[in-house]
Design a protein around this motif. Sequence first.
Motif, short mmCIF file in Angstrom:
data_model
loop_
_atom_site.label_atom_id
_atom_site.label_comp_id
_atom_site.label_asym_id
_atom_site.label_seq_id
_atom_site.Cartn_x
_atom_site.Cartn_y
_atom_site.Cartn_z
N UNK A 139 0.81 -1.21 0.00
CA UNK A 139 0.00 0.00 0.00
C UNK A 139 0.85 1.27 0.00
N UNK A 140 2.14 1.10 0.30
CA UNK A 140 3.00 2.27 0.37
C UNK A 140 2.73 3.13 1.57
N UNK A 141 2.23 2.51 2.64
CA UNK A 141 1.89 3.25 3.86
C UNK A 141 2.23 2.37 5.04
N UNK A 142 3.04 2.88 5.96
CA UNK A 142 3.48 2.08 7.09
C UNK A 142 2.33 1.70 8.02
N UNK A 143 1.21 2.40 7.91
CA UNK A 143 0.03 2.11 8.71
C UNK A 143 -1.16 1.77 7.82
N UNK A 144 -0.88 1.21 6.66
CA UNK A 144 -1.93 0.99 5.67
C UNK A 144 -3.05 0.07 6.12
N UNK A 145 -2.69 -1.03 6.79
CA UNK A 145 -3.73 -1.99 7.20
C UNK A 145 -4.72 -1.34 8.16
N UNK A 146 -4.22 -0.60 9.14
CA UNK A 146 -5.10 0.07 10.11
C UNK A 146 -5.97 1.11 9.43
N UNK A 147 -5.40 1.85 8.47
CA UNK A 147 -6.18 2.85 7.75
C UNK A 147 -7.29 2.20 6.93
N UNK A 148 -7.01 1.03 6.36
CA UNK A 148 -8.02 0.32 5.59
C UNK A 148 -9.16 -0.14 6.50
N UNK A 149 -8.83 -0.71 7.65
CA UNK A 149 -9.87 -1.17 8.58
C UNK A 149 -10.73 -0.01 9.06
N UNK A 150 -10.11 1.12 9.32
CA UNK A 150 -10.84 2.29 9.80
C UNK A 150 -11.68 2.91 8.69
N UNK A 151 -11.07 3.15 7.53
CA UNK A 151 -11.75 3.87 6.47
C UNK A 151 -12.77 3.06 5.70
N UNK A 152 -12.59 1.74 5.60
CA UNK A 152 -13.50 0.91 4.82
C UNK A 152 -14.52 0.17 5.67
N UNK A 153 -14.19 -0.11 6.95
CA UNK A 153 -15.11 -0.87 7.81
C UNK A 153 -15.39 -0.15 9.14
N UNK A 154 -14.81 1.00 9.37
CA UNK A 154 -14.99 1.75 10.62
C UNK A 154 -14.58 0.94 11.84
N UNK A 155 -13.60 0.05 11.66
CA UNK A 155 -13.02 -0.72 12.77
C UNK A 155 -11.74 -0.01 13.20
N UNK A 156 -11.71 0.43 14.44
CA UNK A 156 -10.52 1.13 14.91
C UNK A 156 -10.42 1.02 16.42
N UNK A 157 -9.21 1.18 16.91
CA UNK A 157 -8.97 1.19 18.35
C UNK A 157 -9.49 2.50 18.93
N UNK A 158 -10.38 2.41 19.93
CA UNK A 158 -10.97 3.64 20.51
C UNK A 158 -10.97 3.62 22.03
#
Length: 430
Positions: free
Chosen positions: A286-305
């Motif tokens: 993805x060319x992003x060191x935090x790409x997996x987390x960004x995908x989970x947050x932006x596409x499924x609204x799954x994030x650490x809160x």
Amino acid sequence: MSTVQLRRPSSGVERPQVNGEKRELGPRLRAAAVRYGPVLLTYGVLKLAGFAVFMYLLDSAGGFREKNPRFGGGEHAWDVLASWDGWWYQQIAAHGYDPALKPVPGATGLITLEGNSAAFFPLYPTLMRLVSECTGLGLYGAGMTVSVVASFAAALGIHAVAKHLGGHRAGLVAAGLWAVWPGSGTEWSGYSESLYTALAAWACHAVMSRRWLTAGLLTCAAGLCRPTAVALVAALAVAAAAALLRRGGRPPRPDGSRPSVRRLLAAVAIAPMGLFGYLAWVNYRMGDINGYSKLQDGAWAHKFDWGAHTFDVLTSIPVGHFDYLFAMPFEDVIGVCVVLMVPVLTVLLLRLRPPAVLVVYTVLSYLMVMTTQQYFGNVSRYLLPLFPLFVPLALALRRLGWPSLAAVLGTAALASGSYAGYVLFELGVP
């Protein structure tokens, strides 16, 4: 007239007799049937009863016929089992991965990125593809085959762990509880819960048996299955550290032998490779060191809160409010019951003084789910792999006579077709 037999010089190593091997195969198979048959039968009968009720409810209600096959619909009731996440796994098995962070044009709400298959870990779809190519089954049939076989393997692993703590009867009850637990509707479906639980159960058993390299390899494989394997990685590391401290770096095996420190360190080093290797690959692509987390947050609204969403749900449902994010009333009520039951069972588990690997795995897995924003109703599925919680219940239920035990587990099995299957797939989002 006597017959003289010429023998070839002995090399000092006697070769096993083929006929002897054949004669020994029968007793070995019978011993395996006696040892594992009751576990497989207990789990299989209970699971089949719940699954039959699940399919009956789906077919009689018929709501799936009006839904998109990708989102809980299909032509037949069993098509529902491979929808939602199951659809993604089939896409991966068929087409592989193309990790990317693609913005949704004009999106400003919770969902700002297009869904991407990289959010789903590779072991389950890889096995699905392998079984499909080896057997000729379609991806649906191959996925169901992997899940069903893995569910029986998980039952055996759960039995082995519970037997270690409470004996054979407790192990049988624990395997039965695995069949009827909330969220167990995904065990025979196109989901990865059965595979992950099987790997986690046998990894914990390997740690308990001081088979460190086996535990490391199984944990590595679990890391290729689900991101929550980080709890299993941590549990193995804590158990290894405790073993080193307790025995001055040379913990004894059950047979009295003492493995070297290198085996322990190798297990700890191998364990996280699957999980962090996949995440590193996805982030690189993805060319992003935090790409997996960004995908989970932006596409499924799954994030650490820090548990903010969980707290919102737990304070809303008791007063009859369903105005929180991703509200699914019926499914969420079951989720609340499961969430509140876990701390109670954890305390009962701690009173048994179990091995550290079980405690760390259970507590960390629970905290990871509770501190993440997600569809709350899914917690019954996310907490399904917390098999150590079955142990205290199994120890209590083992005191019942067989007729009473059959009545309790049988009733739960029939009811599970609704609360663990139909509610999860049709009245909520699995």
